[in-house]
Scaffold this active site. Sequence first.
Site, short mmCIF file in Angstrom:
data_model
loop_
_atom_site.label_atom_id
_atom_site.label_comp_id
_atom_site.label_asym_id
_atom_site.label_seq_id
_atom_site.Cartn_x
_atom_site.Cartn_y
_atom_site.Cartn_z
CB ALA A 133 45.43 71.42 69.58
N GLY A 181 50.21 66.76 69.93
CA GLY A 181 51.25 66.07 69.14
C GLY A 181 51.77 66.95 68.01
CE LYS A 182 49.10 65.01 63.31
NZ LYS A 182 48.38 64.39 64.45
NE ARG A 234 41.49 63.36 73.45
CZ ARG A 234 40.35 63.06 72.84
NH1 ARG A 234 39.73 63.95 72.10
NH2 ARG A 234 39.85 61.85 72.93
CG ASP A 238 45.30 65.69 63.54
OD1 ASP A 238 45.07 64.85 62.64
OD2 ASP A 238 45.98 65.43 64.55
CB CYS A 254 45.08 58.72 61.97
SG CYS A 254 44.02 58.83 63.41
C1 LIG Z 1 42.86 63.29 65.89
S1 LIG Z 1 42.59 64.04 67.43
C2 LIG Z 1 43.83 65.29 67.46
C3 LIG Z 1 45.23 64.80 67.71
C4 LIG Z 1 46.22 65.92 67.87
N1 LIG Z 1 46.15 66.87 66.79
C5 LIG Z 1 47.63 65.38 67.95
O1 LIG Z 1 48.40 65.50 66.99
O2 LIG Z 1 47.99 64.84 69.02
C6 LIG Z 1 41.13 64.97 67.16
C7 LIG Z 1 40.79 65.97 68.25
O3 LIG Z 1 39.65 66.70 67.82
C8 LIG Z 1 38.99 67.11 68.98
N2 LIG Z 1 37.64 67.56 68.58
C9 LIG Z 1 36.49 66.86 68.50
N3 LIG Z 1 35.48 67.65 68.09
C10 LIG Z 1 35.99 68.88 67.91
C11 LIG Z 1 35.44 70.12 67.49
N4 LIG Z 1 34.15 70.24 67.20
N5 LIG Z 1 36.27 71.19 67.40
C12 LIG Z 1 37.59 71.06 67.71
N6 LIG Z 1 38.16 69.91 68.12
C13 LIG Z 1 37.37 68.83 68.21
C14 LIG Z 1 39.05 65.91 69.89
O4 LIG Z 1 38.85 66.27 71.23
C15 LIG Z 1 40.46 65.39 69.60
O5 LIG Z 1 41.37 65.87 70.54
#
Ligand SMILES: C[S@@+](CC[C@H](N)C(=O)[O-])C[C@H]1O[C@@H](n2cnc3c(N)ncnc32)[C@H](O)[C@@H]1O
Length: 430
Positions: free
Chosen positions: A241, A245-246, A269, A311, A364
């Site tokens: 999450a 944003g989503k 975050r 995401d 993305c």
């Molecule tokens: C593309 S960003 C998400 C953006 C968010 N969904 C938005 O719309 O603003 C990917 C996210 O995955 C998280 N992340 C990284 N490894 C992860 C894991 N093993 N499990 C869950 N989240 C993870 C990161 O901290 C980051 O916040």
Amino acid sequence: MKKTEKTPEGAVSRALFIQATQALGAVLAFEFPADAVLSRYFRDNRELGHRDRGFIAETVYAVLRRLRWLRRLAGDKATPRELLLAWFARGEGWPMRNFEGLASATERDWVAGVKAAELGEASLAERADLPDWLAERLMNGFDEAGVLALAQGLNRAAPLDLRANVLKIERDALLARLREDRIGAEPGALSPQAVRLSGKPALQKHPLFLDGSFEVQDEGSQLLGLLVQPKRGELVVDFCAGAGGKTLQLGAMMRSTGRLYAFDVSEKRLAKLKPRMARAGLSNVHPVLIAHENDAKLKRMAGKADRVLVDAPCSGLGTLRRNPDLKWRQSPAAVDEMVAKQGAILAAAARLVRPGGRLVYATCSLLAEENDAVVDAFLEAHPQFRPVSAEGVLEKQGVSLETGERLRLLPHRHDTDGFFAAVMERVANA
Ligand SMILES: C[S@@+](CC[C@H](N)C(=O)[O-])C[C@H]1O[C@@H](n2cnc3c(N)ncnc32)[C@H](O)[C@@H]1O
């Protein structure tokens, strides 16, 4: 900053040029993301006014976009100052008189040389202003003309998109209110929740932002939320999450009913999500910090979720319009590590989906290995999941986009950031 010198029309003061050089030098260390470095630079140089900050940020971003070309013109070892001189000489096409107050006679001779320089034949990566490895990897998904068109699209500045919070306001009402405030706004071409602004007004203090009527969200990102298509009363998981944003979009589409779990491994975050949830008027969101994708906290939810969005953390190369430094900061090794992580997260998140429920994998990124390859490998290893047409899901929500089974958004075609998404369903009796 006060202008203390007389400058020819279109030129900038010596002091502002020096500030831009310093900011560029800090960004080119590539230790931290460019936006973070610039924010810090502006915090440390509070005397800079709004216009000067705008000039510095735009100039630094322009150099980052065309860095490879500028280094060909100015030399591989060009200093930040030389890169800026080369940018103004060739990128902005400044006449020689604009350099008079800025550069010494020797430097002006050098600038004249840069202005006259003719570059020899260029490789695809050089023409696309990309590192070699990235141009090569993009060739797995595009032909040469496709890579060039994409690179051009990625080198344009992104527009500012808002998402109407449908819990609080309809898109048309939001448009009307913005226009009353003389903010140029049009309905988004793709997402029924999107508003595209014609400029880049500062909106953090706007009453409609403060009361949660809108959030800033790229129109392409909004389509990912639509692909999840959550309903009132459902149990929905936003597995990665981040700052939400989503999540906020999904929560509003659920009309603040049911339960929406927002997982992430980053406490920082998730902390940013909390005030946003309150502003958006959502009471159905439950942020949960997890240690990793197999955290024991997830066990009790296995097989229960109606919808799960992944995401995934990715190279972010689809956002180069906003983060042009990423192309120079990413590496093939980092991408390979990311791909392994993406597969692991998708497999873990899939365990939460109930029979008949839906799983959406999104990035993305523009690289086939982070997108199709991850989904292909997942489907191969998980026969209980079958693909669902992204085009069909969007069509049901009034979005007509010829995208086929998997969503692919490209800056030069759709004027959004680059996104990929695949929708899958767990078969009812599996
Ligand atoms: C593309 S960003 C998400 C953006 C968010 N969904 C938005 O719309 O603003 C990917 C996210 O995955 C998280 N992340 C990284 N490894 C992860 C894991 N093993 N499990 C869950 N989240 C993870 C990161 O901290 C980051 O916040």
